[in-house]
Design a protein around this motif. Structure first.
Motif, short mmCIF file in Angstrom:
data_model
loop_
_atom_site.label_atom_id
_atom_site.label_comp_id
_atom_site.label_asym_id
_atom_site.label_seq_id
_atom_site.Cartn_x
_atom_site.Cartn_y
_atom_site.Cartn_z
N ARG A 299 0.83 -1.20 0.00
CA ARG A 299 0.00 0.00 0.00
C ARG A 299 0.87 1.25 0.00
O ARG A 299 0.63 2.20 -0.75
N ILE A 300 1.91 1.25 0.81
CA ILE A 300 2.80 2.42 0.89
C ILE A 300 3.53 2.61 -0.43
O ILE A 300 3.68 3.74 -0.94
N ALA A 301 3.97 1.51 -1.04
CA ALA A 301 4.70 1.60 -2.32
C ALA A 301 3.80 2.12 -3.43
O ALA A 301 4.22 2.94 -4.27
N ARG A 303 1.22 4.04 -3.10
CA ARG A 303 0.89 5.44 -2.86
C ARG A 303 2.04 6.36 -3.31
O ARG A 303 1.83 7.45 -3.80
N LYS A 304 3.24 5.92 -3.16
CA LYS A 304 4.40 6.73 -3.51
C LYS A 304 4.84 6.57 -4.98
O LYS A 304 5.66 7.33 -5.46
N TRP A 305 4.36 5.61 -5.69
CA TRP A 305 4.84 5.35 -7.07
C TRP A 305 4.24 6.38 -8.02
O TRP A 305 3.03 6.62 -8.04
N ASN A 306 5.08 6.96 -8.93
CA ASN A 306 4.64 7.99 -9.88
C ASN A 306 4.51 7.45 -11.28
O ASN A 306 4.41 8.18 -12.27
#
Length: 329
Positions: A299-301, A303-306
């Motif tokens: 989930r954290i990855a 959210r941060k992936w562009n």
């Protein structure tokens, strides 16, 4: 001259006889002492009684004749025992009757080593089914100060010892004969306590009005059978019964041991099952925590992936991505 001497000697003899031979015997005091365990009664031997012959030696009379002093001097008078006035003897005009109040204990048993007497004094009775046996009896009785008049009225001339061995023993024998005679041999053995208590109550009630206080009465020892074969049979039956009881107790003890062993085994199995369940639960918990950690990391990855591929994974300018990572494209 000789006649004068004989006459003088005879005169002196007659004179001495008249002087010394006519003297009454000395009057010596007659003193009676009363012990602390005794009650005394002063009874006139001569003349009228206090209220006539009808009242003589009645309970009321004896109560009035009771004396409290512990040392009594008896009044005396001279009784003629010859022709002359000086021929007398001194006799008391009253009589002291003493009642010994000391407690007496008697034990009537068959065995010479246990009873008060070495003789066989056990009380013999029969059961309802005509089986003869003897029982031992222990009894203690006393006379209180207040009841001394009653005792003297009913048992004048007898000691408490004699009354217990004769009158009270006969009364107790009649009670025991009646009670044991109305029961089977089995009930005779089981009801000894009940019969003993009944004998005490009836004996105490019967003799209390006669001045005797029964403080204890009970059966002692077991039943001694007239027929020795009965005792042998009873002993054998008792031994057999004890063996049966022992076997039953051993069986019950083994059952208890077996039940305890089974209980221990069941407890161990249940403990093992619970341990296994706890182990599986722990593993499942750990797996769940790992999945939660992975999910959280994903989930954290996300959210941060562009949307771009990380550059530090493949060096820039390599042909591995077919030039897609060049700035010209």
């Amino acid at each position: 001259m000789k006649k004068r001497e004989h006459f003088l000697t005879l005169f002196i003899a007659v004179f001495a006889l008249s002087i010394f031979g006519c003297v009454k015997p000395p009057k010596v005091e007659m003193i009676i002492e009363i012990d602390t365990n005794e009650t005394a009664f002063l009874v006139p031997l001569e003349g009228k009684t206090k209220a006539g012959q009808a009242k003589f030696m009645s309970l009321e009379y004896l109560e009035e004749a009771k004396v409290a002093t512990k040392r009594i001097t008896l009044p005396q008078r001279g009784k003629r025992i010859g022709r002359f006035a000086h021929q007398i003897k001194w006799i008391p005009t009253v009589r002291i009757i003493k009642v010994d109040r000391t407690p007496i204990t008697r034990e009537w048993t068959k065995d010479s080593k246990t009873g008060t007497s070495k003789r066989d004094q056990a009380i013999w009775v029969e059961s309802k089914d005509s089986i003869g046996f003897s029982v031992g009896v222990n009894i203690t009785a006393l006379i209180s100060e207040n009841n001394a008049s009653n005792f003297l009225y009913y048992y004048a001339g007898k000691s408490l010892y004699s009354v217990i061995d004769e009158n009270i023993r006969g009364f107790v024998t009649s009670i025991l004969s009646r009670e044991f005679g109305s029961r089977s041999l089995t009930n005779c053995k089981t009801d000894k306590k009940t019969i003993s208590e009944l004998a005490l109550k009836e004996t105490r009630d019967n003799f209390s009005d006669m001045g005797i206080s029964i403080t204890n009465l009970g059966l002692v020892g077991g039943l001694t059978y007239e027929d020795k074969e009965i005792q042998i049979a009873i002993n054998e039956a008792y031994v057999a019964e004890m063996n049966i009881k022992k076997a039953g107790m051993d069986r019950d003890a083994q059952i208890a041991i077996n039940e305890k062993t089974v209980s221990i085994a069941v407890a161990k199995r249940e403990a093992a099952e619970e341990f296994e369940k706890a182990k599986e639960a722990m593993i499942a918990k750990v797996k769940l925590e790992i999945e939660q950690i992975r999910a959280e990391a994903t989930r954290i990855a996300a959210r941060k992936w562009n949307g771009s591929v990380p550059k530090n994974i493949v060096p820039q300018g390599t042909r591995f991505l077919f030039g897609l990572d060049s700035s010209e494209n």
